[in-house]
Each structure stands twice: as C-alpha cells, then as structure tokens.
Design an enzyme around this catalytic site. Structure first.
Site, PDB file in Angstrom:
ATOM      1  N   ASP A  92       4.577   0.910   4.266  1.00 42.42           N
ATOM      2  CA  ASP A  92       4.448   2.242   3.649  1.00 42.42           C
ATOM      3  C   ASP A  92       2.967   2.554   3.448  1.00 42.42           C
ATOM      4  OD1 ASP A  92       4.831   4.656   2.389  1.00 42.42           O
ATOM      5  OD2 ASP A  92       5.306   3.772   0.449  1.00 42.42           O
TER       6      ASP A  92
ATOM      7  N   TYR B  20       1.539   9.849 -13.035  1.00 43.12           N
ATOM      8  CA  TYR B  20       0.986  10.292 -11.752  1.00 43.12           C
ATOM      9  C   TYR B  20       2.050  10.422 -10.669  1.00 43.12           C
ATOM     10  CZ  TYR B  20      -1.555  10.169  -7.373  1.00 43.12           C
ATOM     11  OH  TYR B  20      -2.008  10.455  -6.108  1.00 43.12           O
TER      12      TYR B  20
ATOM     13  N   ASP C 140      12.631   4.030  -7.776  1.00 41.79           N
ATOM     14  CA  ASP C 140      12.742   2.783  -8.541  1.00 41.79           C
ATOM     15  C   ASP C 140      11.524   2.485  -9.398  1.00 41.79           C
ATOM     16  OD1 ASP C 140      15.219   2.353  -7.409  1.00 41.79           O
ATOM     17  OD2 ASP C 140      14.388   1.262  -5.696  1.00 41.79           O
ATOM     18  N   TYR C 141      10.468   3.285  -9.290  1.00 40.82           N
ATOM     19  CA  TYR C 141       9.265   2.951 -10.054  1.00 40.82           C
ATOM     20  C   TYR C 141       8.467   4.226 -10.333  1.00 40.82           C
ATOM     21  CZ  TYR C 141       6.771   3.408  -5.613  1.00 40.82           C
ATOM     22  OH  TYR C 141       6.241   3.893  -4.438  1.00 40.82           O
ATOM     23  N   LYS C 142       7.480   4.095 -11.242  1.00 40.90           N
ATOM     24  CA  LYS C 142       6.568   5.171 -11.595  1.00 40.90           C
ATOM     25  C   LYS C 142       5.159   4.610 -11.690  1.00 40.90           C
ATOM     26  CE  LYS C 142       9.976   7.765 -14.352  1.00 40.90           C
ATOM     27  NZ  LYS C 142      10.275   8.347 -15.687  1.00 40.90           N
ATOM     28  N   LEU C 143       4.164   5.497 -11.471  1.00 39.94           N
ATOM     29  CA  LEU C 143       2.757   5.137 -11.626  1.00 39.94           C
ATOM     30  C   LEU C 143       2.182   5.951 -12.780  1.00 39.94           C
ATOM     31  CD1 LEU C 143       1.370   4.884  -7.973  1.00 39.94           C
ATOM     32  CD2 LEU C 143       2.033   3.039  -9.495  1.00 39.94           C
TER      33      LEU C 143
ATOM     34  N   ILE D  43       6.260   9.655  -9.440  1.00 43.23           N
ATOM     35  CA  ILE D  43       7.634   9.330  -9.812  1.00 43.23           C
ATOM     36  C   ILE D  43       8.416   9.076  -8.530  1.00 43.23           C
ATOM     37  CG2 ILE D  43       9.725  10.110 -10.961  1.00 43.23           C
ATOM     38  CD1 ILE D  43       8.017  11.949 -12.668  1.00 43.23           C
TER      39      ILE D  43
ATOM     40  N   LYS E 112       1.962   0.158 -12.752  1.00 42.78           N
ATOM     41  CA  LYS E 112       3.183   0.479 -12.020  1.00 42.78           C
ATOM     42  C   LYS E 112       4.364  -0.024 -12.835  1.00 42.78           C
ATOM     43  CE  LYS E 112       5.733  -0.347  -7.755  1.00 42.78           C
ATOM     44  NZ  LYS E 112       5.758  -1.032  -6.443  1.00 42.78           N
TER      45      LYS E 112
END
Length: 1050
Positions: free
Chosen positions: A882, A772, A777-780, A774, A795
């Site tokens: 955020d 979903y 430092d992270y992706k969902l 990018i 996550k």
C-alpha cells in the site's frame, strides 16, 4: 613489388573511371546546401539495373512505413524519406518525384499543431517553396498559419527571398520582426541580420561610386542639345542635318562599302568620275593609319564567359564591337537540302557514344508529357487540398489514400490484410481485457465466499465449545413406540399417521444437516483421498463379536445423534436458511400414477431432492461395515445410514419374534445410496409379497430428533495473510515480540480518544490535536507532548494485534543499522496504539493538495527515496502492498533543505496494515488483498503480476504517475513493452522518466532488489550542483507548509 604495382594500377584505373563518370554527369547534379554523400552519389550515377532495383525496394519500404505507421512521430518517417530521395536522386526531375512527396508530406501533417514549431516541418515547407512559382506567397501563408514563426530559419529564408528581389527595406523588416518575436536560435538570426546589413551597405557604396563615374564620363563626351532647330540644307533637295554624339558616331572604318562618303566631285554635281588608282590608295592609307590615343579604362577580359554580367543587348554597345563587312554578308543564306538520300553501308562503323549511357528503363527524360495533366503551383494545390478536406462530405468506402498515394500502388488484398490484422489485434486485446475482468470478478466472489465461510466456521467452533462444556445424559434418547393391534399378523403395514410423524422428524433432521453442510460446499474444493483396500487387512483378521444379534450392518457413519438440549439451542434458525430445497416440488412419479404422494421413512433414490441431499453425504467410493465395539464410546450414538429394519433392542426382538444372525463381512457399495436391501439380511422369501411383509414388520423404531454432519474429513481452508485472527495466532508464537522493551502490554481497555484531550503513553501525557485519517480498522491522530508544539503521529487500531510494531521490529532485526525508524507500541484488551517517534505529521497526501509546490526536483527526490525504502523492505523479504500518499511522511530532508547529504531521508512509512512477511507467511495467497491491486483494478498489467514483490513496483509507478500527471496509472501494451498512455516527451527530462517507467513496468521475473537498485542509481545521477540549487529553492517553499502552525490551520 609487381603485385603492389598491379594493385595500384587497378585502383588508379577505378578512380579514373569514377572520375570520368562524375565528369560526364556533374552538370546534371543538383547542389545541396548540406552537401552530398559521395558513396550514395556514386551509386546513384552508376545507372545500373541492380542499383535501380535496390532504390525501388527502399522506396517501397518507405511508402509501406508511411501507410501503416502507428508511432507517435510520423514526421520522422517523412523527413527520412525526403532526405533519402535528395541523396539518391541527384539529378532531380520527374524521377525523384520530389514535388509530389513534399505536397503529400505537408498535406498529411497539416493538422498536426505540435509540428508547427518543429524545424523539420519548416524545412519541408522551405523545400516546397523553392518549387513554387511565387515563394513569397508561401511565406505569407506560413506566417498566417503560424508555422515556423518561432524559428529563426523561417525569417532568414524569407528575408533572403526579398533580398534576391532587391527589396532591402522589406527584408530588413522581416529580420526585425523575427528578432522581436525572439525566434530561436536568436543568436543566429541576429548574426544573419548583421551580415545582411553589411551586404546592403556595400552594395549602396558601390552604386554611388558607379554613378559618380558615369557622371564624369558623360561630362567629357559632347552632348546633344535638347530641342535644337533642324534647318534643311540644299536648294533642290532639302536634307535635314544629323547631329550624333556618343556611341552613335560613325566609326572611320565604316566609310567603306555602301556607307563611304561621297567624293568631292559628286558634291560639285560632277556626274562622271574617273577612277584614280593612286588617289584611292593614298586616301585609304590615310584612313587606315592608326592614331595613338590614351586608354580611358583597361579592356575587359572577354575570354571568361562566366564573369560577364547579364544585361540588355541593344544599349551600351559601341560600334567597335559590331561585325564588320557589307550588309550583304549579314543576310542569312538558307541551307539547300539535297533531294536524295546518301547510301550508307550496313557494315559501316557507327559513331561511338559517350561512356555515360542513359538506360531508357531508368531515365525518362525524353518521355512526352501526358496531355491531360496540368502543371500548377504546389502551394495552390496544398491550399485547395486543405479546403477540400474541410468541405468534404462524401466518404470513400475503401482506403483510397493508401492505394493511390505514392509511386507504387498497394493492392486491395494488402490493405484488407492490414485491416484484418488491426481488427484481430483489437479483438485479442478485448478478449484479454474481458478474461481479466472475469478473473477479477471470480476472484472477488471467491473472497466473499471465503469470508462467509470463515464466519460460519467461527460460529460453529463457538457452538461446539459450548456443547462440550454442558453435561449430557448418556442414554437420553426419544423412543417412538408404535402400537398396533395386528401384532400377531406379520404382514400388516404401518399406519399413515405413524408415517407422517416419522417423515416430519426425518425432514426436520435433514433440513438441519443440509444447513450445516451448505457453507462448506461454497469453500474451495478439497480433493478426497482414494480408498486403499490393503489398509483394511488388519480389520479383516479380527474375530467376530460374541454377541451376533447386537452387530449392526452399516456403512461409515455420516450423522451424529444430538440430544434434545442441543436441538433446542439450534431451533432459533429461520427455516428458509436451513434447507435450500424447501418449497421445491420433488420430481417423483408417485403423484402422477397413484394420485397421492408417497411418504417414506428412508431416503428415496428416485426423489430428486433426497438424491441431492444424499450426494453431499458421500465421501469415499467404498465404505466398510463397522462393529459396535469399534464405535466411539461417547454419549452420542451413531445412526446407520439406510438400514432401519435392524432390531436395536430386546423389546424389538420379542415383538418381531425373530433374531437375525449374520456374519461379520466387508460390504462394498457405490457412492450413490442404492435402493437395495443387501444390508438388511431379511428372511429369504422369494416372493414380492413376502419381501414386502418382511420389510414392513417393524414394530418400534429409534429415530433421532436431530442429525448433525460430521466434519472428520474437512480441512481448514487457506488463511488470508491479512486476517486479524491469523495474525494474532502468528504473533502469539513469537516470544521475542513480547520480550521487546518497546512493547507495553496493559490489561485494561483502551482509553477513549477525543480531540483536545490528553492520553497517557508510557510515563508522558500527550494531547490529541487532530484526527487525521479514518480507515476501516485503524485511525491516525496528531498528538503533541504537554507544553510543547512538536507534533507526532500515533496509529490507533481496533484489534489487539500490533502488526505495525512487528514489521518495524523485523526490519530493525534484519537490516541492523540501515533502519533508523523508532516506534513504541501499547497493547490493550480491545486495541493497540503505535507511537512513531521523531517524525513530522506532513504526509505526501497533504503535498498533493498543494500541486504548485511539486516541481520536477521534488518529484525526483520523492521517487528516489521511495526506491531506496522499498529496496530495503524487499531485502528483508517484506512486501508493503500500500504505497499510497497517505502513509508516506515527509521527514528530515524536507525540513533541512540545505543538507545535501540527506537525499535519502525525505520519506518515512507509518502504515504497514497491508504488509506481508514472506519469510514467515509461507502460505499461498491471492494478490487481490493488497490495496495497490485494489486501486489499480481493471489494468491489464495486473494479469501478468506473478510475484508479490511486483505489487510494490506497480505502487511506485502509480505514485510517480500521480505526482507527474495528477491521476492514477494508465498503461497499454504496444506489442513488446508496457508503456504509459500519457505523453512523457512533454515533461522536463522526459528521457529519464521514459526509461524509469519502461524499466519498472517490464521487470517480469527479475529480482526486484536489483531493479530497484538500478533505478535508484540512475535517479541519484541527476543530483548535480545545478539540480541541488533548484531543489533547495523548492524545498524552502515546501518547508513553510510543514511547520506545526501551518499544519494545524490547514
């Protein structure tokens, strides 16, 4: 009792005076439909100079407000000004200047399309129409321009004008057009139309009855025949017969005087008639005898002058009403004026004037009109002004409309002052904006330098660790033996070849030293500690060492001797990075005077490059001399800074033939390396040649191959709260984190994640459906359990720092039952996975892509939930940083639209990457690391942000602005508050949003928990029955988008 009677008498007397004043002036007061304020009317009729001055001041205040108005509703000022003029000038006329005011108002607001449907603007035009020569032309002009065509009052006034002209057909057509256009309020327009129809029907019936009565009356009166033959009578004198009927008949009372009929004797040609007194009396008595006749109609009352109908004077007037008497009495006799002036004594009493005195300074009723001024139609002037403004090509070089408009003129100085204030305000705003941009740019540069410094420090720490693990010989040094044939001659100098070798070695070591020191110079400046002489009292009392020749007179060591192994490990660095002074021509006078460059072994203070390099070596203002036994006993020897003439071995003592003895002393020098020989303690020759010989009598020197700067006084810079290394150290110090049942630590690399592949989380297998989001430092990812269609979110972070899990754990710990979010964490060697349980995958970012589903009710629900969530975060002393649509998940309230008790369960946060725990992270840090600040970069309001909690307030305001206007937050400073650049009045429930933005943008130093609670309570008051019904309909439509099948096929 007497006092009461006295007060009552005074009050009645005052009322009587006011009544007299009103009775004397009421015929000059113009009536208003809405009525007049009695207190204002009494003050206007007072005719006092003080009251007149007050009116002039108020009028000037209105004029000033109109000229320099900067708000969003200029019509309000004009409406108040004209209403005030109507109330304070009841007599109207030139003094009120009403016609000019109305013309100015409609000319100033002519181009404002937003006022075309405003009742206040239409009211100005209707008042101007009453002053026009042809009001119907004004109504046609308004209809063509589209002014007031959606208002019922426009059609009512237009129809009344036609009704006054007895054009009932046109008036009815106007009413019909207004009803067809659905003018507001439609009920009032329909009511006025029915009343109009009733009036027309009544007038028609009355006209029919009047016509019937006139026909009956004419049939009972003899009529004159049409085209009757008029035959003459008489032989000598021909006379035409006279046939009169109706009101043209002669009355009997008119037979007297010249109109009396001739007697019978005159008809028989009798020339002389003897007057008979008795006969005349008898005939007169017969004629004057009244005859009884019945009344055809009751007599009209003629004493009431206001009940008579106006009509033509020469028709319908019977002879009975004409004045009686002879024609001589009808001739006007001219008045004869005397030819002299009567004498009047000076002491004679003049006639008393009326109590209502007209002060000539106030009322100019009898003043003459200016000959050059023409009286025109106001509508024509407005139209001509509009045409002139469209065709106007020349440009005035001064504010003509501000100087000559209105009653009172403004001076050039006042206009210049206003223009100057406006320019000064714009200049200050530009300066604030420029300073904010410079501050942001400097902050960005500081962050980049801090980032580089952290990388260099990490590299140095790794190199230091590698060097400590290696075993190095304690006495492995490179000695340079200088062989000279002139050992017996004490005054011989060094050869040029030796000097070149030493110079190369020194330049190489200095280049490495400067390369190692350069990153530290770019970091934040650390203040040095002030030298205290009293701290050295213990060292002064120590006895000198037993071996004086081995004592080194030197300052505090600044360089560390490195072995050849460590040197070779660092020689792979490019030379252009080592020294920033490489390739720079040093400013030295040697090349100019002697023709060649002097190459020295020691640092030359006259050389600019050496001076700049040495400036970095300086720490405290004073340094003490340390003995050899005070030096550390490690294999790395410390190199003296400047005293290279001291003998360091027995071979040197034998070659030179002299052993210098010196006492232990404390030497205090300035921080600049001086070009003196105080530390050498050479033989006391006074001549210059002797000093040169003594300083050049070096036979062998120990020169290190490389120098490394010491970091004894350097301090660690302020750590960023978003640094992964800092967070890792912080989480290691928390034993309760590793003891949590939801944290699973696995000693293996993180499994590879691919779409439509399975991953094991705990004891269950999940299939990865979609990638979903990018980020850096992270992706969902969207995942679903095996043999199930229920989607959930994981996550995946590239760093083995479970920060999101830590934040969720602290929220659950500090909020207890108020926090119901469940998540699990799986930590690997090279990353971690956070699994959010029991939530949906539909984010607010997905909802923004379907803007047609975002209604007013949906926006209120989302902002209300966001206020409650951030309030809980701030109670737990956590700042999110955020609040963007991509990290907000829609949850239970969206999927269950008819559960009205879950209005606070519509959102959930799944990303805490930029969050800061202010209870644990106590270090001072800049706010630019928050993603909300990065999104709103360039906004002036960020310069006033003094607390990290305010960042979340700006994040909520930005998200609300994004939902309402489909763009990020744009604000401006109006002098007292921060406000939106967008127009909120056009929104549904605009007053609620106006209070919301003013409150959240101007919180200043208030506690954010109280501000958020206040705004949430105000939002919660909107959820009534009607609102809930509309909200349920909107949520039912959104629910179709949030189904798992719909999500996967988007």
């Amino acid at each position: 009792m007497a006092a009461v009677k006295k007060e009552g008498g005074a009050l009645s007397e005052a009322m009587s005076l006011e009544g007299d004043e009103w009775e004397l002036s009421k015929e000059n007061v113009q009536p208003l439909r809405q009525g007049r304020i009695m207190s204002t009317l009494q003050g206007a009729l007072a005719q006092e100079s003080a009251c007149n001055n007050t009116l002039q001041q108020q009028k000037r205040a209105f004029e000033y407000e109109i000229r320099f108005y900067t708000g969003n509703d200029p019509l309000d000022v004009w409406d108040r000004y004209i209403s005030w003029t109507e109330q304070n000038y009841p007599q109207g006329g030139k003094e009120s200047n009403m016609s000019t005011l109305l013309e100015r108002a409609v000319e100033a607001l002519q181009g404002e399309k937003r006022y075309y449907s405003d009742p206040r603007f239409l009211n100005l035009w209707l008042k101007l129409g009453r002053l026009c020569n042809e009001p119907l032309d004004m109504y046609s002009y308004l209809h063509n321009q589209g002014i007031g065509v959606s208002l019922a009052q426009f059609y009512i006034s237009w129809a009344e004008e036609y009704e006054a002209r007895e054009n009932f057909r046109k008036a009815d057509a106007i009413f019909q057009e207004g009803i067809q256009q659905k003018a507001e309020p439609l009920e009032r327009l329909q009511s006025q139309h029915r009343q109009f129809q009733a009036r027309v029907s009544r007038q028609t019936l009355l006209a029919l009855e009047k016509e019937e009565e006139e026909e009956v009356f004419e049939s009972s009166v003899p009529q004159r025949s049409t085209l009757a033959e008029l035959k003459s009578k008489g032989k000598k004198t021909a006379r035409a017969p006279i046939i009169r009927v109706g009101g043209a008949l002669k009355a009997p009372s008119q037979n007297r005087g010249l109109q009396n009929p001739f007697p019978q004797q005159m008809q028989n040609n009798s020339r002389i008639t003897v007057f008979d007194e008795n006969a005349d009396e008898a005939s007169t008595a017969e004629l004057s005898k009244p005859t009884v006749q019945p009344w055809i109609a009751p007599p009209m009352p003629r004493a009431k002058e206001n009940e008579l109908q106006a009509g033509p004077w020469n028709t319908g007037r019977s002879l009975e009403h004409r004045p009686r008497g002879n024609t001589a009495s009808l001739i006007a006799v001219p008045a004869v004026l005397p030819s002299f002036t009567p004498y009047v004594e000076e002491t004679a009493r003049q006639p008393v004037m009326t109590p209502c005195k007209i002060e000539p300074s106030i009322n100019h009723i009898l003043s003459t009109r200016k000959p050059g001024k023409e009286e025109g139609d106001p509508l024509q002037r407005v139209q001509s002004h509009q045409q002139a403004s469209e065709e106007k090509k020349e440009k005035m070089m001064y504010c003509k409309e501000k100087i000559y408009a209105g009653v009172g003129e403004f001076s050039f100085e006042e206009i210049r002052a206003e223009v100057f204030r406006k320019k000064l305000k714009e200049q200050r705003e530009a300066e604030l904006l420029t300073s904010a941009e410079k501050r942001a740019e400097m902050q960005k540069q500081i962050e980049e330098m801090e980032k580089k410094l952290k990388e260099i420090q990490t590299t140095q720490q790794e190199r230091t660790g590698d060097q400590q693990e290696e075993t190095m010989p304690t006495k492995e040094t490179t000695k340079l033996q200088i062989a000279s044939e002139s050992q017996k001659i004490p005054g011989m100098t060094l050869s040029s070849s030796v000097c070149q070798v030493n110079c190369c070695a020194r330049e190489t070591s200095l280049a490495e030293n400067i390369w190692q020191e350069q990153p530290h110079s770019k970091g934040p400046s650390v203040p040095f500690s002030i030298f205290d002489e009293f701290l050295l009292s213990e060292k002064k009392n120590k006895s000198p060492p037993a071996d004086p020749p081995r004592v080194l007179a030197q300052r505090r060591p600044l360089a560390v001797l490195k072995t050849s192994e460590s040197i070779t490990s660092n020689e792979d660095v490019s030379p252009d990075v080592c020294d920033e002074f490489t390739g720079i021509e040093p400013l030295s006078e040697d090349a100019i005077i002697t023709g060649f460059r002097n190459v020295t072994i020691c640092p030359n203070p006259e050389d600019t490059c050496d001076f700049a390099r040495a400036a970095r070596f300086v720490s405290t203002p004073f340094h003490e001399i340390m003995s050899l036994k005070d030096l550390p006993s490690d294999p790395e020897r410390l190199l003296p800074e400047e005293d290279l003439d001291v003998k360091t071995s027995e071979d040197q003592q034998t070659a030179c033939g002299t052993i210098y003895s010196q006492t232990l002393s404390i030497k205090k020098l300035s921080p600049i390396i001086e070009d003196s020989r105080e530390a050498t303690h050479s033989s006391g020759f006074s001549g210059s040649s002797a000093s040169v010989a003594s300083t050049s009598s070096i036979k062998c020197l120990q020169i290190p191959e490389k120098l490394e700067l010491t970091n004894e006084t350097s301090e660690n810079p302020t750590q960023s709260p978003w640094c992964s290394q800092y967070r890792r150290q912080l989480l290691k110090s928390l034993p309760e984190l590793s003891a949590s049942a939801e944290l699973c630590i696995e000693d293996r690399p993180m499994p590879k994640l691919e779409i439509e592949k399975e991953i094991e989380l705990g004891n269950e297998d999940y299939c990865i459906k979609r990638e979903y989001l990018i980020c850096e430092d992270y992706k969902l990812f969207w995942v679903a359990p095996r043999n199930s269609a229920e989607l959930t979110v994981i996550k995946v972070s590239s760093q083995p720092v479970p920060w999101d899990f830590y934040i969720n754990l602290k929220l659950k710990e500090r909020l207890n039952e108020d926090f119901d979010h469940f998540c699990s964490c799986y930590q690997y060697q090279d990353g971690c996975i956070v699994w959010h349980q029991y939530i949906n995958c539909f984010t607010l970012q997905d909802l923004l892509q379907h803007s047609e589903y975002i209604t007013h009710e949906i926006t209120v629900l989302i902002i209300y939930n966001l206020l409650t969530i951030v309030e809980m975060l701030h109670k737990a002393e956590i700042v999110h940083g955020d609040l963007s649509p991509r990290c907000l998940i829609l949850r239970n309230r969206i999927h269950d639209p008819y559960d009205c008790n879950k209005n606070n369960q519509a959102l959930k946060i799944v990303d805490f990457s930029y969050s800061v725990d202010l209870r644990v992270q106590l270090d001072v840090f800049t706010l630019s690391g928050f993603r909300t600040v990065q999104i709103l970069e360039g906004q002036k309001i960020l310069a006033n942000c003094s607390s990290p909690y305010q960042v979340d307030l700006f994040g909520i305001a930005d998200l609300a602005h994004l939902l309402l206007f489909k763009e990020h937050l744009q604000v401006f400073w109006d002098g007292s508050f921060w406000k939106l650049s967008q127009n909120i009045s056009e929104l549904k429930d605009g007053e609620l949003w106006n209070k919301f933005f003013v409150r959240i943008l101007n919180a200043n130093d208030e506690a954010t928990v109280s501000v958020l609670g206040e705004l949430a309570a105000e939002m919660n008051g909107v959820f009534d029955t009607t609102f809930q019904s509309h909200l349920n309909k909107a949520l039912w439509k959104v629910g179709k988008l949030t189904s798992p099948g719909a999500l996967l096929f988007q």
